[in-house]
Design a protein around this motif. Structure first.
Motif, PDB file in Angstrom:
ATOM      1  N   ARG A 127      49.606  46.276  31.412  1.00 60.45           N
ATOM      2  CA  ARG A 127      48.284  45.688  31.203  1.00 60.45           C
ATOM      3  C   ARG A 127      48.163  44.366  31.941  1.00 60.45           C
ATOM      4  N   THR A 128      46.955  44.046  32.332  1.00 56.96           N
ATOM      5  CA  THR A 128      46.721  42.779  33.009  1.00 56.96           C
ATOM      6  C   THR A 128      46.964  41.618  32.051  1.00 56.96           C
ATOM      7  N   GLU A 129      47.396  40.503  32.606  1.00 54.46           N
ATOM      8  CA  GLU A 129      47.564  39.290  31.788  1.00 54.46           C
ATOM      9  C   GLU A 129      46.191  38.810  31.325  1.00 54.46           C
ATOM     10  N   ALA A 130      46.150  38.218  30.135  1.00 50.97           N
ATOM     11  CA  ALA A 130      44.867  37.834  29.533  1.00 50.97           C
ATOM     12  C   ALA A 130      45.045  36.587  28.674  1.00 50.97           C
ATOM     13  N   ASP A 131      43.933  36.150  28.070  1.00 49.50           N
ATOM     14  CA  ASP A 131      43.975  34.978  27.179  1.00 49.50           C
ATOM     15  C   ASP A 131      44.661  35.308  25.860  1.00 49.50           C
ATOM     16  N   THR A 132      44.738  36.585  25.535  1.00 51.22           N
ATOM     17  CA  THR A 132      45.427  37.025  24.322  1.00 51.22           C
ATOM     18  C   THR A 132      46.731  37.712  24.701  1.00 51.22           C
ATOM     19  N   GLU A 133      47.595  37.925  23.728  1.00 51.34           N
ATOM     20  CA  GLU A 133      48.914  38.497  23.997  1.00 51.34           C
ATOM     21  C   GLU A 133      48.817  39.980  24.328  1.00 51.34           C
ATOM     22  N   GLY A 134      49.873  40.479  24.957  1.00 45.93           N
ATOM     23  CA  GLY A 134      49.975  41.904  25.229  1.00 45.93           C
ATOM     24  C   GLY A 134      49.939  42.267  26.695  1.00 45.93           C
ATOM     25  N   ARG A 165      38.624  37.622  30.583  1.00 43.14           N
ATOM     26  CA  ARG A 165      40.066  37.628  30.364  1.00 43.14           C
ATOM     27  C   ARG A 165      40.404  37.612  28.872  1.00 43.14           C
ATOM     28  N   GLY A 166      39.469  38.073  28.061  1.00 43.21           N
ATOM     29  CA  GLY A 166      39.669  38.010  26.623  1.00 43.21           C
ATOM     30  C   GLY A 166      40.721  38.966  26.097  1.00 43.21           C
ATOM     31  N   ARG A 167      40.965  40.074  26.809  1.00 42.85           N
ATOM     32  CA  ARG A 167      41.955  41.036  26.339  1.00 42.85           C
ATOM     33  C   ARG A 167      42.619  41.695  27.549  1.00 42.85           C
ATOM     34  N   PRO A 168      43.863  42.156  27.379  1.00 41.85           N
ATOM     35  CA  PRO A 168      44.534  42.854  28.473  1.00 41.85           C
ATOM     36  C   PRO A 168      43.860  44.193  28.774  1.00 41.85           C
ATOM     37  N   LEU A 169      43.894  44.597  30.009  1.00 39.48           N
ATOM     38  CA  LEU A 169      43.295  45.858  30.449  1.00 39.48           C
ATOM     39  C   LEU A 169      44.375  46.770  31.026  1.00 39.48           C
ATOM     40  N   PHE A 170      44.284  48.047  30.741  1.00 41.64           N
ATOM     41  CA  PHE A 170      45.241  49.041  31.216  1.00 41.64           C
ATOM     42  C   PHE A 170      45.125  49.161  32.732  1.00 41.64           C
ATOM     43  N   CYS A 171      46.197  48.847  33.433  1.00 41.08           N
ATOM     44  CA  CYS A 171      46.136  48.748  34.896  1.00 41.08           C
ATOM     45  C   CYS A 171      45.621  50.011  35.593  1.00 41.08           C
ATOM     46  N   PRO A 172      46.049  51.228  35.199  1.00 39.95           N
ATOM     47  CA  PRO A 172      45.571  52.406  35.919  1.00 39.95           C
ATOM     48  C   PRO A 172      44.063  52.622  35.813  1.00 39.95           C
ATOM     49  N   LEU A 173      43.405  52.055  34.797  1.00 41.30           N
ATOM     50  CA  LEU A 173      41.975  52.275  34.594  1.00 41.30           C
ATOM     51  C   LEU A 173      41.140  51.046  34.956  1.00 41.30           C
ATOM     52  N   THR A 174      41.718  50.148  35.753  1.00 38.61           N
ATOM     53  CA  THR A 174      41.056  48.900  36.097  1.00 38.61           C
ATOM     54  C   THR A 174      40.817  48.818  37.598  1.00 38.61           C
ATOM     55  N   GLN A 175      39.674  48.248  37.983  1.00 33.68           N
ATOM     56  CA  GLN A 175      39.382  47.981  39.387  1.00 33.68           C
ATOM     57  C   GLN A 175      39.235  46.474  39.595  1.00 33.68           C
ATOM     58  N   ALA A 176      39.552  46.030  40.809  1.00 30.45           N
ATOM     59  CA  ALA A 176      39.420  44.623  41.171  1.00 30.45           C
ATOM     60  C   ALA A 176      38.336  44.478  42.223  1.00 30.45           C
ATOM     61  N   GLU A 177      37.624  43.376  42.136  1.00 32.28           N
ATOM     62  CA  GLU A 177      36.593  43.109  43.128  1.00 32.28           C
ATOM     63  C   GLU A 177      37.209  42.310  44.276  1.00 32.28           C
ATOM     64  N   VAL A 178      37.150  42.874  45.479  1.00 28.75           N
ATOM     65  CA  VAL A 178      37.715  42.240  46.674  1.00 28.75           C
ATOM     66  C   VAL A 178      36.662  42.274  47.779  1.00 28.75           C
ATOM     67  N   ASP A 179      36.251  41.094  48.233  1.00 27.65           N
ATOM     68  CA  ASP A 179      35.238  41.000  49.291  1.00 27.65           C
ATOM     69  C   ASP A 179      33.975  41.777  48.923  1.00 27.65           C
ATOM     70  N   GLY A 180      33.594  41.700  47.657  1.00 23.01           N
ATOM     71  CA  GLY A 180      32.356  42.325  47.214  1.00 23.01           C
ATOM     72  C   GLY A 180      32.458  43.805  46.927  1.00 23.01           C
ATOM     73  N   GLU A 181      33.631  44.401  47.079  1.00 19.36           N
ATOM     74  CA  GLU A 181      33.807  45.829  46.828  1.00 19.36           C
ATOM     75  C   GLU A 181      34.856  46.036  45.735  1.00 19.36           C
ATOM     76  N   LEU A 182      34.704  47.153  45.005  1.00 24.50           N
ATOM     77  CA  LEU A 182      35.678  47.487  43.967  1.00 24.50           C
ATOM     78  C   LEU A 182      36.817  48.301  44.569  1.00 24.50           C
ATOM     79  N   VAL A 183      38.024  47.876  44.250  1.00 22.37           N
ATOM     80  CA  VAL A 183      39.235  48.551  44.717  1.00 22.37           C
ATOM     81  C   VAL A 183      40.101  48.836  43.498  1.00 22.37           C
ATOM     82  N   PRO A 184      40.614  50.057  43.331  1.00 19.99           N
ATOM     83  CA  PRO A 184      41.522  50.311  42.207  1.00 19.99           C
ATOM     84  C   PRO A 184      42.663  49.291  42.200  1.00 19.99           C
ATOM     85  N   LEU A 185      42.908  48.703  41.041  1.00 16.80           N
ATOM     86  CA  LEU A 185      43.931  47.666  40.939  1.00 16.80           C
ATOM     87  C   LEU A 185      45.293  48.190  41.393  1.00 16.80           C
TER      88      LEU A 185
END
Length: 476
Positions: free
Chosen positions: A109-116, A150-170
């Motif tokens: 999971r992605t790092e977040a403000d909460t544990e996990g 960043r309130g909670r961790p997100l499962f990496c396989p189901l998360t996308q990141a915004e890069v240069d205005g486009e979504l890319v699977p994390l």
């Protein structure tokens, strides 16, 4: 599998018992019981045995094709490969030194403000030369991908990141960066499962069906499927119960054990083919089962991940049992005598044995298993080439440990640290502080390679673990 009396299999790989013999661990691994089929799973933690580090490293050089996985996580490997990641430099020593290869586990999971979240590899960020850059993260809201905080961790396989205005699977974003690192042969744990999809599905189906007859059914099922993930990336411990011929997973019903197993492979496939997965979000079940660490560790061995060049789908080359060598880090292997790691716990061993036994009895591809856990943390005792003074100082420590009795490494190291610990650099001392991962303090550091101080290879794993445990006691 064709078995040969000289200890070799038809494929030319060393039989499991031969590796234990060469390490002096035949009795510890209960090789005779495994060979006779009287046992299906035996763990051996090398950190509790007097195996010289040099003996193990020399064995790996002798046996072509044998290379233990070092199960790192999806995330920031650039500074690890450059030997400037602080506590994560043990990865550099193992993977950069040719003693293992990075087998990437992506169910994190992605790092977040909460544990996990994963604070070690920090997959929700990009770290470059010690500087951390937060990624804008998006997950599915039922209709589209939406920016998350960043309130909670997100499962990496189901998360996308915004890069240069486009979504890319994390997963894809990190994987591209990792594959660009020269000299590192990254492999995805998930790829082996997808390549062996029908077999893995059959195995999980059998295990789930057999769990129906267990007296402690809910506990047994949770040892196979430990978490559930929703399409918005929220993952948590799950409530999985039988419902007639089907199974209820956090309120969503799967019609059969096979349907549940097939859904578990969907989450795995999201790591290997994220764009395929994200293109079918409207067709996905609202809740997906996530395989447990216990099941994952059994599959590491049964799918022969200690022979990374073996053709996908080929039968295991080891008979009559498998000896799986595996570099485990702080959580998995710990550092005895202070910490043994989760794989050494009685409850975990019982679970691993319960998972392995029916697979061995029902599948030709599954042989009994000796899981040899190699504590990666011993390489924290190898300082970077940018700190030559540290190598000299640690050489003095190793001399003191080697001169003491085999049971006295921990106490000897504690005494030495009290008297001489301040002679070590802040960088080396910082490796042993609790809760630290890839350094992201903004401090620029030169690339380095790990240096083995004089006497390092003469230490046994038990002695080296005792020394690391002393460092943790003093510096954590």
């Amino acid at each position: 599998m064709n078995r040969h009396p000289n200890g070799q299999t038809a494929g030319g790989q060393p039989a499991g018992g031969r590796l234990l013999d060469e390490l002096g661990l035949r009795a510890a691994g209960d090789a005779d019981a495994l060979a006779a089929g009287a046992k299906s799973f035996v763990p051996v933690h090398v950190g509790t045995h007097d195996v010289r580090i040099g003996t193990l490293l020399e064995l790996l050089r002798r046996h072509e094709g044998l290379l233990p996985p070092r199960t790192g996580h999806l995330g920031n490997w650039e500074d690890i490969a450059l030997g400037r990641s602080g506590p994560m430099d043990f990865n550099t020593a193992i993977c950069g030194g040719g003693h293992g290869y990075p087998l990437i586990y992506g169910f994190t999971r992605t790092e977040a403000d909460t544990e996990g979240g994963d604070e070690a590899y920090q997959p929700g960020s990009l770290i470059d030369q010690g500087r951390r850059h937060l990624l804008p993260l998006h997950t599915w809201d039922g209709r589209r991908f939406t920016r998350r905080d960043r309130g909670r961790p997100l499962f990496c396989p189901l998360t996308q990141a915004e890069v240069d205005g486009e979504l890319v699977p994390l997963v894809e974003l990190h994987w591209r960066r990792m594959l660009a690192i020269p000299g590192y042969r990254f492999k995805q744990w998930a790829a082996a499962l997808v390549d062996n999809g029908p077999l893995v599905t059959d195995m999980l189906t059998l295990l789930v069906e057999q769990a129906d007859g267990e007296r402690r059914q809910s506990t047994r099922l949770s040892e196979l499927i430990s978490h559930a993930v929703r399409l918005d990336g929220e993952v948590a411990r799950c409530d999985l119960v039988q419902d007639g011929a089907g199974y209820l997973l956090d309120g969503h019903r799967y019609a059969s054990a096979r349907a549940l197993a097939e859904a578990a492979l969907l989450a795995v496939r999201a790591l290997v083919e994220p764009r395929w997965f994200f293109g079918r979000m409207n067709d996905m079940p609202p809740v997906l089962p996530v395989m447990s660490l216990q099941l994952t560790n059994v599959l590491f061995a049964l799918l022969d991940m200690h022979h990374p060049d073996r053709p996908s789908g080929a039968a295991s080359p080891e008979s009559p049992f498998i000896t799986h060598l595996h570099w485990g880090a702080r959580a998995m292997a710990g550092c005895p005598p202070r910490r043994g790691g989760y794989l050494a716990r009685r409850s975990t061993v019982r679970s691993l044995r319960a998972i392995t036994s029916p697979l061995v009895h029902h599948f030709e591809q599954a042989n009994p298993l000796c899981f040899v856990l190699l504590p990666a943390q011993v390489f924290m005792l190898c300082p970077p080439s940018t700190s030559p003074r540290d190598a000299e100082v640690l050489g003095d420590l190793f001399g003191a440990v080697l001169a003491a009795g085999p049971d006295d490494a921990y106490e000897t190291a504690l005494t030495w640290l009290t008297a001489h610990g301040e002679r070590l650099s802040d960088y080396v001392r910082g490796r042993f502080r609790a809760g630290s991962g890839v350094l992201a303090d903004g401090t620029p550091r030169d690339p380095a390679v790990p240096v083995e101080p004089e006497g390092f290879r003469d230490l046994t794993f038990r002695q080296a673990c005792g020394a690391v445990a002393a460092f943790e006691e003093v510096l954590a």
